[in-house]
Design a protein around this motif. Structure first.
Motif, PDB file in Angstrom:
ATOM      1  N   ALA A  69     -10.225   1.597   3.756  1.00  0.00           N
ATOM      2  CA  ALA A  69      -9.811   0.612   4.771  1.00  0.00           C
ATOM      3  C   ALA A  69     -10.041  -0.804   4.233  1.00  0.00           C
ATOM      4  N   LEU A  70     -11.143  -1.006   3.531  1.00  0.00           N
ATOM      5  CA  LEU A  70     -11.417  -2.309   2.920  1.00  0.00           C
ATOM      6  C   LEU A  70     -10.390  -2.622   1.841  1.00  0.00           C
ATOM      7  N   CYS A  71     -10.025  -1.613   1.048  1.00  0.00           N
ATOM      8  CA  CYS A  71      -8.990  -1.814   0.027  1.00  0.00           C
ATOM      9  C   CYS A  71      -7.651  -2.158   0.673  1.00  0.00           C
ATOM     10  N   ASN A  72      -7.319  -1.503   1.786  1.00  0.00           N
ATOM     11  CA  ASN A  72      -6.078  -1.805   2.493  1.00  0.00           C
ATOM     12  C   ASN A  72      -6.079  -3.245   2.992  1.00  0.00           C
ATOM     13  N   LEU A  73      -7.207  -3.673   3.553  1.00  0.00           N
ATOM     14  CA  LEU A  73      -7.331  -5.049   4.023  1.00  0.00           C
ATOM     15  C   LEU A  73      -7.111  -6.024   2.865  1.00  0.00           C
ATOM     16  N   ALA A  74      -7.723  -5.736   1.725  1.00  0.00           N
ATOM     17  CA  ALA A  74      -7.593  -6.617   0.561  1.00  0.00           C
ATOM     18  C   ALA A  74      -6.155  -6.663   0.052  1.00  0.00           C
ATOM     19  N   GLU A  75      -5.511  -5.500  -0.082  1.00  0.00           N
ATOM     20  CA  GLU A  75      -4.142  -5.481  -0.591  1.00  0.00           C
ATOM     21  C   GLU A  75      -3.180  -6.169   0.375  1.00  0.00           C
ATOM     22  N   LEU A  76      -3.384  -5.969   1.666  1.00  0.00           N
ATOM     23  CA  LEU A  76      -2.534  -6.615   2.666  1.00  0.00           C
ATOM     24  C   LEU A  76      -2.661  -8.132   2.594  1.00  0.00           C
ATOM     25  N   ALA A  77      -3.884  -8.639   2.609  1.00  0.00           N
ATOM     26  CA  ALA A  77      -4.090 -10.089   2.566  1.00  0.00           C
ATOM     27  C   ALA A  77      -3.535 -10.688   1.271  1.00  0.00           C
ATOM     28  N   ALA A  78      -3.773 -10.019   0.155  1.00  0.00           N
ATOM     29  CA  ALA A  78      -3.288 -10.526  -1.135  1.00  0.00           C
ATOM     30  C   ALA A  78      -1.764 -10.512  -1.200  1.00  0.00           C
ATOM     31  N   GLY A  79      -1.157  -9.448  -0.703  1.00  0.00           N
ATOM     32  CA  GLY A  79       0.292  -9.348  -0.748  1.00  0.00           C
ATOM     33  C   GLY A  79       0.982 -10.368   0.129  1.00  0.00           C
ATOM     34  N   VAL A  80       0.475 -10.535   1.340  1.00  0.00           N
ATOM     35  CA  VAL A  80       1.092 -11.502   2.254  1.00  0.00           C
ATOM     36  C   VAL A  80       0.883 -12.923   1.735  1.00  0.00           C
ATOM     37  N   MET A  81      -0.294 -13.217   1.189  1.00  0.00           N
ATOM     38  CA  MET A  81      -0.530 -14.543   0.609  1.00  0.00           C
ATOM     39  C   MET A  81       0.442 -14.795  -0.537  1.00  0.00           C
ATOM     40  N   THR A  82       0.614 -13.805  -1.401  1.00  0.00           N
ATOM     41  CA  THR A  82       1.516 -13.966  -2.538  1.00  0.00           C
ATOM     42  C   THR A  82       2.948 -14.177  -2.068  1.00  0.00           C
TER      43      THR A  82
END
Length: 155
Positions: A69-82
Motif C-alpha cells: 500500500a505504501l509502494c502504491n502511494l509512492a508510485e501514484l504520487a510520483a506518477g501524477v507529479m511527473t
C-alpha cells in the motif's frame, strides 16, 4: 501552458468536494490505485501530495499499513507529479522503485513526491528519479522511495 492533468486539477479542485472528485477521476483512469483510496491534497509542477487513511483494507497481518500500500502511494504520487510537470512533447513510464521502510506505518499517511533533477524537454530519453517521502500524523517519516521514471519524447 500547463499539462492537461494539472489543468484538470486546478479546475476541479475549485468545486466543493473537488479533491475527492479529482482523486476518483485518477483512480478511474488507473483503477488499481483505488485499492488505497487516495486523496490528492496538492498538485503543482514538481510536487504532488497524496493522503491515505488507515483502513483495514490496507493493513497487513500486524495491523499496520501494508508495505505494498505504501509502494502504491509512492508510485501514484510520483506518477501524477511527473505527468503534471512534463512538457506535452514528453511521456513517462516507471521503470523501477527503491524503498525504505523506516517505522511502522499507522494512522493517516501523507506522501509527497518531488523530482530529484529538473524535468526538461529533450530530443532524447532520460532517467528521472523521483523521491517520495511518506509521513504519519506526527510528521515522522515512515517510508521513503525513489521511483525511477523513464522519460522520452512522444513519437
Amino acid at each position: 501552458m500547463s499539462a492537461p492533468l494539472l489543468s484538470l486539477y486546478r479546475k476541479v479542485t475549485r468545486w466543493p468536494a473537488g479533491h475527492w472528485l479529482f482523486s476518483r477521476a485518477v483512480c478511474f483512469k488507473a483503477p488499481y490505485f483505488s485499492t488505497i483510496a487516495p486523496r490528492f491534497v496538492a498538485l503543482e509542477p514538481n510536487r504532488c501530495e497524496v493522503r491515505i487513511r488507515d483502513r483495514r483494507r490496507v493493513h497487513n497481518h500486524i495491523g499496520t499499513v501494508h508495505a505494498i500500500a505504501l509502494c502504491n502511494l509512492a508510485e501514484l504520487a510520483a506518477g501524477v507529479m511527473t505527468d503534471a510537470s512534463l512538457p506535452a512533447s514528453m511521456r513517462w513510464i516507471p521503470k523501477g522503485m527503491t524503498v525504505e521502510y523506516l517505522k511502522k506505518a499507522t494512522g493517516t499517511l501523507h506522501g509527497v513526491a518531488t523530482p530529484d533533477v529538473p524535468l526538461v524537454e529533450s530530443a532524447s530519453a532520460y532517467d528521472l528519479p523521483v523521491s517520495v517521502v511518506v509521513t504519519d500524523a506526527a510528521g515522522d517519516a515512515v517510508f521513503r522511495a525513489t521511483i525511477a521514471m523513464w522519460v522520452s519524447p512522444r513519437r
